[in-house]
Structure formats: structure tokens, C-alpha cells
Design a protein around this motif. Structure first.
Motif, short mmCIF file in Angstrom:
data_model
loop_
_atom_site.label_atom_id
_atom_site.label_comp_id
_atom_site.label_asym_id
_atom_site.label_seq_id
_atom_site.Cartn_x
_atom_site.Cartn_y
_atom_site.Cartn_z
N SER A 214 -10.97 -11.38 8.69
CA SER A 214 -10.20 -12.46 8.06
C SER A 214 -8.70 -12.34 8.36
CB SER A 214 -10.41 -12.48 6.55
OG SER A 214 -9.59 -11.53 5.90
N HIS A 215 -8.26 -11.16 8.72
CA HIS A 215 -6.81 -10.95 8.82
C HIS A 215 -6.10 -11.80 9.88
CE1 HIS A 215 -6.34 -7.21 6.12
NE2 HIS A 215 -6.34 -8.34 5.46
N THR A 217 -6.87 -14.72 10.73
CA THR A 217 -7.11 -16.14 10.48
C THR A 217 -6.03 -16.73 9.57
OG1 THR A 217 -8.41 -15.87 8.46
CG2 THR A 217 -9.60 -15.63 10.54
N ASP A 218 -6.15 -18.03 9.31
CA ASP A 218 -5.22 -18.70 8.39
C ASP A 218 -5.54 -18.39 6.94
OD1 ASP A 218 -4.08 -19.87 10.52
OD2 ASP A 218 -5.24 -21.73 10.38
N TYR A 219 -6.65 -17.71 6.70
CA TYR A 219 -7.08 -17.45 5.33
C TYR A 219 -7.42 -15.96 5.18
CZ TYR A 219 -9.61 -18.10 0.92
OH TYR A 219 -10.02 -18.02 -0.38
N PRO A 220 -6.39 -15.07 5.30
CA PRO A 220 -6.68 -13.64 5.17
C PRO A 220 -7.12 -13.30 3.75
CG PRO A 220 -4.31 -14.03 5.37
CD PRO A 220 -4.97 -15.36 5.52
N ASP A 266 -15.93 -18.16 6.34
CA ASP A 266 -16.13 -19.03 7.50
C ASP A 266 -16.43 -18.29 8.80
OD1 ASP A 266 -15.93 -21.40 6.24
OD2 ASP A 266 -13.76 -21.58 6.46
N PHE A 267 -16.58 -16.99 8.75
CA PHE A 267 -16.78 -16.24 10.01
C PHE A 267 -18.25 -16.22 10.38
CE2 PHE A 267 -14.31 -14.10 6.76
CZ PHE A 267 -13.03 -14.43 7.18
N GLN A 271 -18.35 -12.27 14.67
CA GLN A 271 -16.95 -11.91 14.43
C GLN A 271 -16.85 -10.63 13.58
OE1 GLN A 271 -16.24 -16.21 13.22
NE2 GLN A 271 -14.16 -15.62 13.79
#
Ligand code: NAD
Length: 322
Positions: A214-215, A217-220, A266-267, A271
């Protein structure tokens, strides 16, 4: 014997002014966030201590969340081969988890906590529950996850006690103390993390992979948020491929979904895969996880295939409609 204080800018603003005795201690204030657990900041702390001529008998006070404590522990244990340390956790997560047990770490590009050591004895810990009053709600909720986990792996009564609590409110002092006692008791049985201490990793094999993925991404996700998703995935694995009953799995899933309806897992599984595979706790031949046998009881080293892990992640995404 001199004292030196390591903290971050948020804590310096919200908590440090409440501790009158510390206003004149030499203080290094870092930019807040996971990025402070870096090799660059580690060098910064070492150089700061050496510029101030800190000696082995001096004490590095660490005031902050798990990031500050993890970094301070590593820096303090290695500067001049080890100076004195004292932890003052200011987040719920650090109070119930990161401050206890002596684990220290920084992150590498390849993943979280890849360089570090376990301090023995662990540094002393002092905290004030009231310091949590300025903690953002999202951080508070994230900290509850580890508290809930302590109940799930060791004392179902504690998890039951939490069931009606809102993760958006401060936990009562006695609940906090009970959670800390569980962590400390498990660590005392196995300080080097070779056996039973690994039950504390329930939710973390999947959770760490989710957090790392998540890091960029736009949503960490916050640590506790990622572990919340990891706990749902691993509750699924505990039921389908270990000994946890279906109603017990549902108990875990229901509470996490109720507290975290807004998460966005969302991954795709691919990923998560690189992070799952390089998890240092997994031997080369496959995944090994800490799973629940029952509510309040956990096992470690349970073999899990990649297909099973993938199924657990699909389960998570379906629950959150992703
Ligand atoms: N060593 C261990 O055993 C262990 C265990 C669990 C987690 N961790 C590590 O802990 C880290 C996460 O810790 P965290 O959740 O405490 O995050 P954190 O240290 O980043 O703190 C969260 C945020 O809250 C702010 N903050 C801290 N205290 C505050 C207060 N009282 N009022 C207002 N703002 C405050 C911080 O500046 C930061 O922005 C991760 O790096 C994780 O790997 C370590």
C-alpha cells in the motif's frame, strides 16, 4: 549521566509540552512517519549523539509512536555498542505493542523491518494514557487492532471485553494494562522469537505484505489497518486450513469489518506476493504463518501454500466489495 531525547514533530508539538522536566534536554525532532525508520535517519541520530559527546552511560529517551521507538532502539543499541534507552510510547499501538519486547528495526527498500535487532533486556517503558488524547482518530483505531489481537491469540475474555468497545475511543486503563500484560508474558517466554513469541504475528504475514504494497499507492495504510486486513485473511486461513471454527472466524471478521468499513483493499494478490515471499519469518520452502486454533489460542509455524494465501486475499476483497 546525561539524557538525550528523540521524538517526532507531532509529538514535540502535542506531548512534549506536557512534560515540564524535559524542556531543557537536548532534543532531536524528526519528520513524522514511517519514513523516519530509514538508514539515513539512523545515521542522523548516530551523528547527533556523537556531536553531543553522548557516552555509554548516558540515556536516549524515545518519546513517540512505534516508528520513533523502533528507530531509537536500533540507534541507541548500536551507538558506541549500546547506550541506555528508555521508551515513552505516545500512540496506542506503541503503548500496547511496539514498546514491549525489545524489537527494533529500520526499513529497507525491499520491505519493512529488514534491519534491526532484539534488545535484551528490553528498555524500560513509561507511559501516560492521557497522552493519547491528541492522537488522530485513525491512529487510535489502528492501535486497537494489536490490542484485539492480544486477546485473540491468548485471552478470549480480553477480545470479548473489546467487542462492544468503539475503536475510535480511548481504551480504559485496565484494558490497556491487560493487553500489555499479555504481550509482556508472551515475550518473557521466548525473548528471541524462536517459538511461542511468533503467535504475536497473527495477522502479520498477510498484513505486512498489504502494508508494504500500500505504501507506494495513493492510499497508504497505517500499520494497524493493514494488520486488520491481515487478521481477516488469516482468520479465514485459520478456519479453512487449521482448527478455528466457523463461528470463531466470524467473530474476528465481524468486529474488524464493523470498525474498518472504509478500508480499500485494492491490491491484486500478485502485488502482495513479493513481500510475502521475502518475509524473513518464512523459510525458503514456503509460507509459515501464526494462526488461531481457537479464540484465545494460537499456533505458529503453520504451513500455508500460495494458493491458500491467495484464497484468503480473495475473501478479504470480497468482504470489502473490491
Ligand atoms: N518493535 C515492535 O515490536 C513493533 C511492534 C508493532 C509495530 N511496530 C512498528 O511501529 C510502527 C507504527 O507505530 P505507530 O502506529 O505508533 O506509528 P507512528 O510512530 O508513525 O505514529 C503515528 C502518528 O501519530 C503521531 N503521534 C504520535 N503520538 C501522538 C500523540 N500523542 N498525539 C498526536 N500525534 C501523535 C506521530 O507523529 C505519527 O504521525 C511501524 O513502523 C511498525 O513496524 C514495532
Amino acid at each position: 549521566m546525561a539524557e538525550f531525547l528523540l521524538t517526532d514533530a507531532n509529538v514535540a508539538h502535542h506531548v512534549l509540552p506536557k512534560i515540564a522536566a524535559w524542556q531543557s534536554i537536548p532534543t532531536l525532532v524528526l519528520d513524522p512517519g514511517e519514513s523516519l525508520k530509514s538508514a539515513e535517519t539512523l545515521f542522523q541520530v548516530w551523528n547527533w549523539l556523537s556531536t553531543l559527546n553522548a557516552s555509554k552511560t548516558d540515556t536516549l529517551l524515545a518519546l513517540g509512536g512505534g516508528t520513533v521507538l523502533d528507530l531509537a532502539g536500533f540507534a541507541g543499541a548500536t551507538y558506541k555498542r549500546g547506550i541506555q534507552l528508555h521508551y515513552f510510547p505516545t500512540t496506542l499501538l506503541a503503548m500496547v505493542d511496539a514498546a514491549h519486547g525489545g524489537k527494533t528495526a529500520i526499513n529497507l527498500e525491499a520491505g519493512k523491518n529488514l534491519a534491526g535487532l532484539i534488545l535484551q533486556p528490553a528498555p524500560p517503558v513509561t507511559y501516560e494514557r492521557t497522552w493519547l488524547s491528541t492522537l488522530p482518530e485513525r491512529e487510535l483505531r489502528s492501535g486497537w487492532v494489536e490490542l484485539f489481537k492480544h486477546g485473540l491469540i491468548k485471552e478470549f475474555g480480553l477480545a470479548l471485553w473489546m467487542e462492544p468497545c468503539s475503536f475510535r475511543e480511548l481504551p480504559p486503563q485496565d484494558l490497556l494494562e491487560r493487553g500489555i500484560a499479555i504481550k509482556s508474558a508472551v515475550v518473557a517466554q521466548d525473548p528471541q522469537d524462536k517459538a511461542i513469541r511468533q503467535i504475536l504475528n497473527f495477522g502479520h504475514s498477510m498484513g505486512h505484505a498489504v502494508e508494504a504494497a500500500s505504501h507506494p499507492t495513493d492510499y497508504p495504510l497505517l500499520h494497524g489497518e493493514a494488520i486488520a486486513l491481515g487478521m481477516v485473511a488469516e482468520a479465514y486461513l485459520s478456519h479453512h486450513f487449521h482448527r478455528l471454527s466457523e463461528p470463531s472466524m466470524s467473530f474476528v471478521v465481524r468486529k474488524i469489518l464493523m470498525e474498518f468499513p472504509d478500508l480499500q483493499p485494492d491490491f491484486d494478490f500478485f502485488q502482495l506476493l513479493p513481500y510475502l515471499l521475502q518475509d524473513k519469518k518464512n523459510p525458503a520452502e514456503g509460507l509459515k504463518m501464526s494462526l488461531l486454533r481457537a479464540l484465545g489460542e494460537a499456533d505458529w509455524g503453520v504451513p500455508i501454500t500460495l494458493e491458500q494465501a491467495e484464497a484468503s486475499w480473495k475473501f478479504v476483497r470480497t468482504l470489502w466489495n473490491r
